[in-house]
Scaffold this motif. Structure first.
Motif, short mmCIF file in Angstrom:
data_model
loop_
_atom_site.label_atom_id
_atom_site.label_comp_id
_atom_site.label_asym_id
_atom_site.label_seq_id
_atom_site.Cartn_x
_atom_site.Cartn_y
_atom_site.Cartn_z
N MET A 146 1.40 -1.26 0.32
CA MET A 146 0.22 0.47 -0.20
C MET A 146 1.08 1.25 -0.25
O MET A 146 1.84 1.43 0.92
CB MET A 146 -0.81 -0.10 1.02
N TYR A 147 0.18 2.20 -0.56
CA TYR A 147 1.35 3.62 -0.74
C TYR A 147 0.53 4.87 -0.17
O TYR A 147 -1.22 4.59 -0.04
CB TYR A 147 1.46 3.56 -1.68
N ILE A 148 0.69 5.71 0.62
CA ILE A 148 0.53 6.63 0.86
C ILE A 148 0.44 8.12 -0.01
O ILE A 148 1.78 8.56 -0.19
CB ILE A 148 0.74 7.46 2.60
N ASN A 149 -0.70 8.04 -0.71
CA ASN A 149 -0.56 9.13 -1.79
C ASN A 149 -0.29 10.30 -1.02
O ASN A 149 0.80 11.36 -1.94
CB ASN A 149 -1.66 9.20 -3.06
N THR A 150 -0.90 11.32 -0.66
CA THR A 150 -1.27 12.31 0.03
C THR A 150 -1.19 12.68 1.83
O THR A 150 -2.49 11.31 2.05
CB THR A 150 -1.63 13.34 -0.23
N ILE A 151 -1.26 13.20 2.45
CA ILE A 151 -1.81 13.37 3.77
C ILE A 151 -1.99 15.05 4.39
O ILE A 151 -1.05 15.78 4.02
CB ILE A 151 -0.59 12.63 4.73
N SER A 152 -2.93 14.55 4.77
CA SER A 152 -2.86 15.62 5.86
C SER A 152 -3.61 15.96 6.97
O SER A 152 -3.54 15.21 7.57
CB SER A 152 -4.00 17.05 4.67
N HIS A 153 -3.11 17.40 7.81
CA HIS A 153 -4.27 17.43 9.54
C HIS A 153 -4.37 19.24 9.20
O HIS A 153 -4.64 19.80 8.64
CB HIS A 153 -2.54 17.61 10.43
N TYR A 154 -5.17 18.10 10.51
CA TYR A 154 -5.94 19.24 10.88
C TYR A 154 -6.49 19.68 12.30
O TYR A 154 -6.41 18.58 13.36
CB TYR A 154 -7.69 20.03 10.22
N TYR A 155 -6.20 21.14 13.16
CA TYR A 155 -6.62 21.33 14.97
C TYR A 155 -6.92 22.45 15.02
O TYR A 155 -6.63 23.48 13.69
CB TYR A 155 -4.74 20.81 15.25
N ILE A 211 4.11 1.73 2.63
CA ILE A 211 3.32 1.03 3.83
C ILE A 211 3.59 -0.20 3.68
O ILE A 211 3.31 -0.85 3.06
CB ILE A 211 2.43 0.86 4.20
N GLN A 212 5.61 -0.58 4.22
CA GLN A 212 5.53 -1.78 4.15
C GLN A 212 5.19 -2.99 4.56
O GLN A 212 5.17 -4.47 4.75
CB GLN A 212 7.21 -1.98 4.45
N GLY A 263 -7.39 -0.49 26.41
CA GLY A 263 -8.35 -1.77 25.92
C GLY A 263 -7.65 -3.23 26.51
O GLY A 263 -7.84 -4.12 26.82
N TYR A 264 -6.01 -3.38 26.65
CA TYR A 264 -5.24 -2.12 25.76
C TYR A 264 -5.43 -3.19 24.01
O TYR A 264 -5.23 -4.18 23.98
CB TYR A 264 -4.07 -2.73 26.22
N SER A 265 -4.68 -1.90 23.68
CA SER A 265 -4.69 -2.14 22.04
C SER A 265 -3.36 -2.06 21.41
O SER A 265 -2.71 -0.92 22.63
CB SER A 265 -5.83 -1.47 20.90
N TYR A 266 -2.84 -2.10 20.34
CA TYR A 266 -1.27 -1.82 20.10
C TYR A 266 -0.84 -2.28 18.85
O TYR A 266 -1.80 -2.92 17.95
CB TYR A 266 -0.09 -2.23 20.85
N GLY A 267 -0.40 -1.20 18.21
CA GLY A 267 0.80 -1.80 16.97
C GLY A 267 1.61 -1.30 16.49
O GLY A 267 2.23 0.13 17.45
N ALA A 268 2.06 -1.19 14.90
CA ALA A 268 3.74 -0.77 14.61
C ALA A 268 3.38 -0.89 13.10
O ALA A 268 2.80 -1.90 12.66
CB ALA A 268 4.77 -1.12 14.95
N MET A 269 3.99 0.10 12.59
CA MET A 269 3.51 0.33 11.08
C MET A 269 5.16 0.82 10.81
O MET A 269 5.71 2.19 11.15
CB MET A 269 2.66 1.02 10.26
N LEU A 270 5.89 0.12 9.46
CA LEU A 270 6.51 0.61 9.00
C LEU A 270 5.84 0.91 7.74
O LEU A 270 5.75 0.82 6.59
CB LEU A 270 7.68 -0.43 8.97
N ILE A 271 7.24 2.90 7.75
CA ILE A 271 6.93 3.08 6.03
C ILE A 271 8.13 2.92 5.44
O ILE A 271 8.83 4.01 5.99
CB ILE A 271 5.95 4.58 6.11
N THR A 272 8.28 3.19 4.30
CA THR A 272 9.66 3.77 3.44
C THR A 272 9.52 4.62 2.77
O THR A 272 7.93 4.71 1.95
CB THR A 272 10.49 2.78 2.93
N VAL A 273 10.03 5.85 2.72
CA VAL A 273 9.82 6.78 1.74
C VAL A 273 10.21 7.24 0.51
O VAL A 273 10.90 6.37 0.18
CB VAL A 273 10.16 8.20 2.73
#
Length: 314
Positions: free
Chosen positions: A1-10, A176-177, A304-314
């Motif tokens: 999978m690939y992240i094409n673009t990302i944004s944020h708002y606060y 997203i590796q 809950g407990y929930s947990y996880g990890a993700m590896l992204i390569t630019v």
């Protein structure tokens, strides 16, 4: 999978530690020493989980690499819904006016971001979608009790949006590796340490030490695992983005992993704990500093407990 673009708002409203000094006599130094937080963002009276997500999506669509009509899946992630029937995902579908596609929302506490991406991964694997819109938004201040001297000063509000594709669409995409998630509800005081019961009293954290201890156990462990599963070591890691719950937890995680401070990405100091949106916001905030070939691990831990990890390569 690939992240094409990302944004944020606060939100624009900033709430400093002095607010809680006046409210319940907690000094700014006491708060910052124990949490790393100096200020946080609070949604305005006309804002909520859905509107913050819409604002993030509007920013995303302004930089969209393809027509919004190509989106064939929407996944919303939040544990602080504005509406439990018209879910976050459906509010966003209505907002962008893309009909007749799968739309769903989920909650796994502060791990919701990674689980939302796992859902996308599943749809892609089954051939049911190729381009997904993922929205993660939490309006913690709608639920918190700011008079609570244990956790009332922790929370902030914010949202992030991502476009995810099954195939690489450009050299700018982030790969997203691998994603690993799990549930640790059999550990410690998982089902009572952090709770949000709307019919009761909002967000409370009666067993913060247990949360701290388990977060410091599971986040390093799963971060190392996601690297090893991709044939990498800690030395191959360029940046770590941990769940933005407490800066002391983040420091404990990097110390356990043997990662230098300069590889830690953190926004809790000025945003507070933005829940499941925190890591996505941090990824968006720092996207311009990442260089081709760098490896980024996002690791999360939630009630809950929930947990996880993700590896992204630019």
């Amino acid at each position: 999978m690939y992240i094409n673009t990302i944004s944020h708002y606060y939100p624009s409203q900033v709430v400093g530690n002095e607010h809680f000094t006046k409210l319940n006599n907690l000094s700014s130094e006491w708060i910052s020493e124990r949490t790393g937080i100096f200020e946080r963002r609070k949604a305005g009276e006309d804002e909520n989980t859905a509107t913050m997500a819409m604002a993030a999506v509007d920013l995303l669509l302004a930089d969209m690499p393809y027509d919004k009509g190509e989106i064939d899946l929407i996944v919303g992630a939040t544990y602080t819904p504005y509406d439990t029937i018209v879910t976050l995902g459906h509010a966003i579908q209505h907002h962008i006016q893309v009909p007749n596609i799968p739309v769903l929302s989920l909650s796994t506490a502060c791990s919701s971001f990674l689980n939302a991406l796992e859902v996308v991964e599943g749809y892609f694997a089954m051939g049911k979608a190729t381009k997904a819109l993922v929205i993660v938004s939490d309006h913690n201040t709608a639920y918190y009790n700011e008079m609570d001297t244990v956790s009332g000063h922790l929370w902030g509000d914010g949202a992030s949006a991502l476009l995810i594709s099954k195939e690489r669409l450009s050299d700018q995409d982030m790969h997203i590796q691998k994603i690993i998630t799990g549930g640790a509800a059999t550990s410690g005081k998982a089902v009572e340490a952090v709770v949000l019961r709307p019919n009761d009293r909002g967000v409370v954290m009666p067993f913060g030490r247990d949360v701290f201890q388990n977060a410091c156990l599971f986040m390093p462990k799963v971060s190392k695992q996601v690297l090893e599963d991709c044939g990498l070591t800690i030395d191959d890691l360029d940046y770590l983005i941990p769940h933005q719950a407490n800066h002391r937890i983040s420091l404990n995680v990097i110390n356990t992993l043997g990662i230098p401070l300069e590889k830690l990405i953190s926004n809790i100091q000025y945003l507070g704990n933005t829940g499941s949106a925190g890591c996505a916001i941090a990824l968006s905030e720092n996207k311009d500093k990442f260089q081709k070939g760098q490896n980024i691990v996002i690791t999360v831990f939630g009630g809950g407990y929930s947990y996880g990890a993700m590896l992204i390569t630019v």
